[in-house]
Motif scaffolding. Structure first.
Motif, PDB file in Angstrom:
ATOM      1  N   ALA A 195      21.731 -32.739  19.685  1.00 38.96           N
ATOM      2  CA  ALA A 195      22.353 -31.710  18.862  1.00 38.96           C
ATOM      3  C   ALA A 195      22.633 -32.317  17.493  1.00 38.96           C
ATOM      4  N   TYR A 196      22.840 -31.453  16.530  1.00 44.00           N
ATOM      5  CA  TYR A 196      23.086 -31.916  15.166  1.00 44.00           C
ATOM      6  C   TYR A 196      24.229 -31.132  14.554  1.00 44.00           C
ATOM      7  N   LEU A 197      24.927 -31.766  13.622  1.00 45.03           N
ATOM      8  CA  LEU A 197      25.956 -31.048  12.878  1.00 45.03           C
ATOM      9  C   LEU A 197      25.276 -30.191  11.810  1.00 45.03           C
ATOM     10  N   THR A 198      25.833 -29.037  11.582  1.00 48.36           N
ATOM     11  CA  THR A 198      25.153 -28.065  10.713  1.00 48.36           C
ATOM     12  C   THR A 198      25.012 -28.547   9.268  1.00 48.36           C
ATOM     13  N   GLN A 199      23.893 -28.173   8.674  1.00 54.46           N
ATOM     14  CA  GLN A 199      23.658 -28.422   7.248  1.00 54.46           C
ATOM     15  C   GLN A 199      23.837 -27.138   6.468  1.00 54.46           C
ATOM     16  N   SER A 200      23.845 -26.010   7.185  1.00 55.42           N
ATOM     17  CA  SER A 200      23.901 -24.706   6.550  1.00 55.42           C
ATOM     18  C   SER A 200      23.971 -23.639   7.630  1.00 55.42           C
ATOM     19  N   GLY A 201      24.732 -22.578   7.363  1.00 57.21           N
ATOM     20  CA  GLY A 201      24.804 -21.487   8.326  1.00 57.21           C
ATOM     21  C   GLY A 201      23.759 -20.418   8.064  1.00 57.21           C
ATOM     22  N   GLN A 202      22.952 -20.688   7.077  1.00 54.92           N
ATOM     23  CA  GLN A 202      21.916 -19.798   6.569  1.00 54.92           C
ATOM     24  C   GLN A 202      21.173 -18.993   7.644  1.00 54.92           C
ATOM     25  N   LEU A 203      20.545 -19.680   8.588  1.00 58.79           N
ATOM     26  CA  LEU A 203      19.688 -18.979   9.550  1.00 58.79           C
ATOM     27  C   LEU A 203      20.514 -18.040  10.430  1.00 58.79           C
ATOM     28  N   TYR A 204      21.700 -18.489  10.806  1.00 57.95           N
ATOM     29  CA  TYR A 204      22.573 -17.658  11.635  1.00 57.95           C
ATOM     30  C   TYR A 204      23.085 -16.457  10.849  1.00 57.95           C
ATOM     31  N   ASN A 205      23.297 -16.667   9.552  1.00 59.16           N
ATOM     32  CA  ASN A 205      23.716 -15.559   8.687  1.00 59.16           C
ATOM     33  C   ASN A 205      22.684 -14.444   8.695  1.00 59.16           C
ATOM     34  N   GLU A 206      21.427 -14.827   8.788  1.00 61.67           N
ATOM     35  CA  GLU A 206      20.380 -13.802   8.781  1.00 61.67           C
ATOM     36  C   GLU A 206      20.486 -12.929  10.027  1.00 61.67           C
ATOM     37  N   ALA A 207      20.915 -13.554  11.136  1.00 64.39           N
ATOM     38  CA  ALA A 207      21.103 -12.779  12.374  1.00 64.39           C
ATOM     39  C   ALA A 207      22.312 -11.859  12.251  1.00 64.39           C
ATOM     40  N   THR A 208      23.425 -12.395  11.742  1.00 65.58           N
ATOM     41  CA  THR A 208      24.633 -11.567  11.659  1.00 65.58           C
ATOM     42  C   THR A 208      24.488 -10.489  10.585  1.00 65.58           C
ATOM     43  N   ALA A 209      23.688 -10.777   9.541  1.00 63.93           N
ATOM     44  CA  ALA A 209      23.471  -9.768   8.502  1.00 63.93           C
ATOM     45  C   ALA A 209      22.727  -8.558   9.076  1.00 63.93           C
ATOM     46  N   ALA A 210      21.822  -8.824  10.010  1.00 67.80           N
ATOM     47  CA  ALA A 210      21.100  -7.720  10.626  1.00 67.80           C
ATOM     48  C   ALA A 210      22.022  -6.918  11.548  1.00 67.80           C
ATOM     49  N   ALA A 211      23.144  -7.547  11.950  1.00 71.98           N
ATOM     50  CA  ALA A 211      24.101  -6.852  12.808  1.00 71.98           C
ATOM     51  C   ALA A 211      25.185  -6.139  12.007  1.00 71.98           C
ATOM     52  N   PHE A 212      25.614  -6.751  10.888  1.00 73.62           N
ATOM     53  CA  PHE A 212      26.766  -6.226  10.140  1.00 73.62           C
ATOM     54  C   PHE A 212      26.452  -5.786   8.713  1.00 73.62           C
ATOM     55  N   GLY A 213      25.242  -6.045   8.243  1.00 72.88           N
ATOM     56  CA  GLY A 213      24.891  -5.634   6.885  1.00 72.88           C
ATOM     57  C   GLY A 213      25.208  -6.710   5.858  1.00 72.88           C
ATOM     58  N   LYS A 214      26.509  -6.843   5.544  1.00 68.79           N
ATOM     59  CA  LYS A 214      26.907  -7.886   4.594  1.00 68.79           C
ATOM     60  C   LYS A 214      27.853  -8.848   5.320  1.00 68.79           C
ATOM     61  N   VAL A 215      27.503 -10.114   5.344  1.00 67.41           N
ATOM     62  CA  VAL A 215      28.286 -11.097   6.093  1.00 67.41           C
ATOM     63  C   VAL A 215      28.491 -12.357   5.268  1.00 67.41           C
ATOM     64  N   TYR A 216      29.422 -13.173   5.725  1.00 66.63           N
ATOM     65  CA  TYR A 216      29.498 -14.521   5.173  1.00 66.63           C
ATOM     66  C   TYR A 216      30.007 -15.474   6.233  1.00 66.63           C
ATOM     67  N   CYS A 217      29.654 -16.740   6.070  1.00 61.69           N
ATOM     68  CA  CYS A 217      30.239 -17.773   6.896  1.00 61.69           C
ATOM     69  C   CYS A 217      30.879 -18.774   5.950  1.00 61.69           C
ATOM     70  N   PHE A 218      31.892 -19.434   6.461  1.00 59.30           N
ATOM     71  CA  PHE A 218      32.617 -20.368   5.607  1.00 59.30           C
ATOM     72  C   PHE A 218      33.141 -21.502   6.472  1.00 59.30           C
ATOM     73  N   GLY A 219      32.584 -22.672   6.262  1.00 57.91           N
ATOM     74  CA  GLY A 219      33.013 -23.777   7.108  1.00 57.91           C
ATOM     75  C   GLY A 219      32.494 -25.099   6.602  1.00 57.91           C
ATOM     76  N   PRO A 220      32.770 -26.153   7.367  1.00 57.26           N
ATOM     77  CA  PRO A 220      32.314 -27.480   6.957  1.00 57.26           C
ATOM     78  C   PRO A 220      30.813 -27.646   7.136  1.00 57.26           C
ATOM     79  N   THR A 221      30.237 -28.465   6.314  1.00 59.04           N
ATOM     80  CA  THR A 221      28.801 -28.706   6.296  1.00 59.04           C
ATOM     81  C   THR A 221      28.595 -30.211   6.223  1.00 59.04           C
ATOM     82  N   PHE A 222      27.573 -30.683   6.900  1.00 58.60           N
ATOM     83  CA  PHE A 222      27.376 -32.131   6.992  1.00 58.60           C
ATOM     84  C   PHE A 222      25.984 -32.524   6.510  1.00 58.60           C
ATOM     85  N   ARG A 223      25.926 -33.449   5.589  1.00 60.21           N
ATOM     86  CA  ARG A 223      24.625 -33.908   5.098  1.00 60.21           C
ATOM     87  C   ARG A 223      24.625 -35.432   5.091  1.00 60.21           C
ATOM     88  N   ALA A 224      23.736 -35.992   5.855  1.00 55.34           N
ATOM     89  CA  ALA A 224      23.640 -37.452   5.925  1.00 55.34           C
ATOM     90  C   ALA A 224      22.730 -37.956   4.812  1.00 55.34           C
TER      91      ALA A 224
END
Length: 452
Positions: A195-224
């Motif tokens: 498993a990996y720590l997220t670099q971006s919620g981007q792909l998941y946002n595309e799923a929730t956008a198709a469910a809710f129209g306009k969405v956002y995620c807000f959280g920690p992001t990890f880049r090695a």
RNA sequence: UGUGGUCUAGCUUAACUGGCAGAGCAUCUGAUUGUUAAUCAGAACGGUUUCGGUUCGACUCCGAAGACCACAGCCA
């Protein structure tokens, strides 16, 4: 001297409600109780000037020897910086006091006397201060920066919530990369699978956008990323809005309103903090729509002109991503943030939509902050075609199995959609006008900084 | 990862061409009835990041290691 009014209070008076320092204006002429820590102490014979800090501000107290008991006087006289302290006294407006108000102390209780607090009011180096980050947070400048951060985050949430966006957070543990695979943090926990720590919620946002129209995620992001610059953190916070039935232009319009709103809120709510930081607020007042929109081709032209005039060392080659000096040069040509759009697809993420007019370009946009703060936003319109994404995943050698769910979004009701990501720390550093993002998060995590 | 730089008292630092390591702040003692990173007087505190070398003599020169900083690449 004490005013007649304060002399009417006796030390045993019960009418001394607890108040916070930022509320003192409403209590002038009354007796209050303050709970805090000693910021600094000066003395002048029969007079002590303890400055009390309570998390909402700093206020100067005045202790006349004749106004307090001998025990209180002796306890306060040699009190060390950051001693915990409860003070009861009357509130008085006084022009001589920093902040405009002063407390005439009637009584005080030392909760803990402190000796040898490491951070003095004098100069210290960054390494020393970062090693004492847990204490450094108490100092005035750090306090101001983190208050601005708080306002930036509130502004982000308020703007999106009031604009019809639904908060739908993306997971932090993910099975695969969204962007480069080299910068992932691996987590060894799940059986038979990394498993990996997220670099971006981007792909998941595309799923929730198709469910809710306009969405956002807000959280920690990890880049090695093995990068140690004033703009990079290993762990940072990112807000990512995504809109269904939206185009690149819609995203650019959103960016413009979004950033302008944040700047306006900071200007409105953090005047005192910006003063502490000696921020040139005219730079923030300039952050209003419309932002210049620069086609990548035109940005490259601009860079070539800069090189010809000798203002840029290296001649930029069409096709690459801008380096830090390039970004700085571009943003210096304008008095407000610049939006550069339609980058070469080769330098952008696999999920970006190609420009139908010119296939070598991607419908992406970067918002370059003014004053050399660099890229605060990266975003764009996403590819909608199943076949295109399948080819892209293959070309990038991404594990197809991990992306099947993502491809489903293109199988079932694929529509034009677009969004962006903004780094909270970069935005905060920009608002504050400070050198380095490491001061904009309570406990920064960087290549060589895991503690405290 | 590459290039450049820094490392001296708790902190911030000075020390010329290799020649007795010096200050300010913090700490401790005292003075001061309006201080603003208060001021004044006094006390105490380091042998120079570490290891090795050159030298009559090294903070200073040479080599290695470590920590940190800046910049670059990458990104938000």
């Amino acid at each position: 001297m004490t005013t007649p009014e304060t002399e009417t209070h006796t030390p045993t008076s019960a009418a001394a409600p607890p108040v916070y320092i930022d509320q003192l204006a409403a209590h002038v002429g009354t007796t209050v109780t303050l709970h805090g820590w000693l910021y600094n102490l000066r003395s002048s014979g029969k007079l002590l000037f303890p400055q009390l800090r309570d998390g909402t501000g700093v206020v100067q107290c005045v202790v006349f020897k004749k106004n307090v008991s001998e025990a209180v006087w002796d306890a306060l006289k040699h009190l060390g910086q950051e001693s915990a302290l409860i003070v009861r006294g009357s509130v008085r407006a006084d022009e001589r006091a920093p902040g405009g108000f002063e407390i005439d102390v009637l009584d005080a209780e030392v909760v803990q006397a402190v000796e040898g607090y490491p951070i003095t009011l004098k100069e210290h180096g960054t390494e020393f201060l970062m090693d004492h980050r847990h204490l450094w947070l108490r100092s005035r400048r750090q306090h101001a920066i983190l208050k601005v951060r708080h306002t930036v985050i509130r502004a982000v949430r308020d703007f999106l919530d009031n604009d019809g966006f639904t908060l739908a957070d993306a997971p932090i543990l993910t099975p695969a990369a969204c962007e480069g695979t080299t910068t992932l943090f691996e987590v060894d926990y799940f059986e038979d699978e990394k498993a990996y720590l997220t670099q971006s919620g981007q792909l998941y946002n595309e799923a929730t956008a198709a469910a809710f129209g306009k969405v956002y995620c807000f959280g920690p992001t990890f880049r090695a990323e093995r990068s140690k610059t004033r703009r990079h953190l290993t762990e940072f916070w990112m807000v990512e809005p995504e809109m269904a039935y939206a185009t690149l232009d819609d995203v650019m319009n959103l960016c413009e309103r979004f950033i302008s709103y944040i700047a306006a809120r900071v200007l409105d709510e953090r005047k005192e903090e910006l003063k502490v930081l000696e921020r040139d607020t005219s730079k923030l007042e300039a952050i209003v729509p419309p932002f210049p929109r620069l086609h990548y081709d035109d940005a490259v032209k601009l860079l070539h002109e800069g090189h010809t005039r000798g203002e840029l060392e290296n001649r930029f080659e069409w096709g690459g991503d801008f380096g830090a000096p390039d970004e700085t040069y571009i943003s210096q040509q304008f008095d407000r943030p610049v939006m550069v759009h339609r980058y070469p697809a080769a330098v952008k993420a696999f999920y970006m939509k190609r420009d139908p007019e010119r296939d070598e370009l991607a419908l992406g946009v970067d918002v370059l902050a003014s004053e050399g703060y660099g890229e605060v936003i990266g975003g764009g319109e996403r590819a909608t075609s199943l076949e295109y994404l399948e080819a892209q995943i293959k070309a990038e050698e991404l594990p197809r199995e991990s992306f099947e769910w993502y491809l489903d979004l293109r199988r079932y009701g694929s529509v034009p959609h677009a969004g962006f990501g903004m780094g909270i720390e970069r935005c905060t550093a920009w608002m504050c006008g400070i050198e380095h993002v490491r001061e904009t998060i309570p406990f920064p995590r960087m290549l060589y900084r895991l503690r405290p």
